[in-house]
Design an enzyme around this catalytic site. Structure first.
Site, mmCIF file in Angstrom:
data_model
loop_
_atom_site.group_PDB
_atom_site.id
_atom_site.type_symbol
_atom_site.label_atom_id
_atom_site.label_comp_id
_atom_site.label_asym_id
_atom_site.label_seq_id
_atom_site.Cartn_x
_atom_site.Cartn_y
_atom_site.Cartn_z
ATOM 1 N N ASP A 62 0.811 -1.220 0.000
ATOM 2 C CA ASP A 62 0.000 0.000 0.000
ATOM 3 C C ASP A 62 0.845 1.271 0.000
ATOM 4 O OD1 ASP A 62 0.943 -0.363 2.638
ATOM 5 O OD2 ASP A 62 -0.998 -1.078 3.349
ATOM 6 N N ASN A 128 -8.044 -2.971 14.309
ATOM 7 C CA ASN A 128 -9.410 -3.304 13.888
ATOM 8 C C ASN A 128 -9.444 -4.506 12.941
ATOM 9 O OD1 ASN A 128 -8.404 -2.241 11.515
ATOM 10 N ND2 ASN A 128 -9.800 -0.497 11.429
ATOM 11 N N HIS A 130 -7.543 -4.918 10.176
ATOM 12 C CA HIS A 130 -7.244 -4.702 8.763
ATOM 13 C C HIS A 130 -5.909 -5.341 8.379
ATOM 14 C CE1 HIS A 130 -5.166 -0.708 9.942
ATOM 15 N NE2 HIS A 130 -4.222 -1.413 9.353
ATOM 16 N N GLU A 135 -9.822 -2.077 5.245
ATOM 17 C CA GLU A 135 -10.516 -1.795 6.499
ATOM 18 C C GLU A 135 -11.739 -2.711 6.659
ATOM 19 O OE1 GLU A 135 -9.136 0.022 8.633
ATOM 20 O OE2 GLU A 135 -8.420 1.932 7.898
#
Length: 233
Positions: A62, A128, A130, A135
């Site tokens: 990313d 979370n 990811h 996400e």
């Protein structure tokens, strides 16, 4: 999943490096790489080794939208500083965060991944759940796409910036479908803040609400965690 418990991030990075080394001995040529504090010790062991990566290819997960490779907060800059400047690869790919046409950049990156099938993919995990910047709620079928970063992800990354307002709110990320096509996956997690996500990833149901849970469906995943990250298992 093969779950390996280690004492700390240094031991975890060394173990991940050993898996990379074994992979190369068995013909691995293309590596999906990650940024952030989690893989830093692995990169240190790669740098300190006598291994030659000049015939290898890397494809990064990313990049922030809006940052070019000379920006000290960009993931291209991170990779150059923590690995590529010390151990050159034949080719290194990172999404272009400054691309004028982001949809075209996503397609270009999917083409790169298709042309360079990933032998070993390195992952961290967000609090979370990811992986990459996929996400919660991201489709398991997603390929490279632009993502709006959640507040928790922005807050987790603000330590790298002067102030939270400087943290980019969008990123380009390799999709979950692409990650799952990797032949082997190494996921590392260190610290108590990752414990809940690790528990959900390993013991929870497979759900797009916790993207990393999809790894339960992969044939060859090694999870390297310290005792803090393993504390809720």
């Amino acid at each position: 999943m093969d779950v390996i418990r280690v004492k700390n991030a240094d031991e975890g990075g060394k173990k991940a490096f050993e898996i990379i080394k074994d992979g190369i001995a068995n013909g691995a040529d293309t590596f999906g790489l990650a940024t952030g504090s989690t893989p830093e010790t692995m990169y240190s062991y790669m740098i300190e080794s006598d291994m030659d990566f000049s015939d290898k290819v890397s494809v990064n997960l990313d990049e922030y939208v809006g940052l070019d490779g000379n920006n000290e907060q960009s993931y291209r800059y991170f990779m150059d500083q923590h690995l590529f400047n010390h151990k050159p690869f034949k080719k290194t790919y990172v999404p272009n965060g400054k691309a004028q046409d982001l949809d075209a950049e996503c397609q270009r990156y999917d083409d790169i991944i298709a042309a360079n099938p990933i032998d070993i993919q390195v992952l961290g995990i967000g609090q979370n759940g990811h992986i990459g910047f996929n996400e919660p709620g991201t489709s398991f079928e997603a390929t490279t796409h632009v993502v709006e970063l959640t507040e928790s992800t922005v807050n987790a990354n603000k330590r790298y910036f002067d102030k939270v307002e400087d943290v980019p709110t969008r990123a380009l990320t390799m999709g979950i479908q692409s990650i799952m096509k990797s032949k082997k996956i190494i996921l590392m997690a260190f610290g108590e803040a990752k414990a809940e996500a690790i528990k959900g990833m390993i013991d929870g149901k497979v759900t797009e609400d916790l993207p990393a849970s999809v790894l339960q469906k992969h044939d060859d995943v090694v999870v390297i965690i310290d005792e803090d990250a393993a504390s809720k298992l």
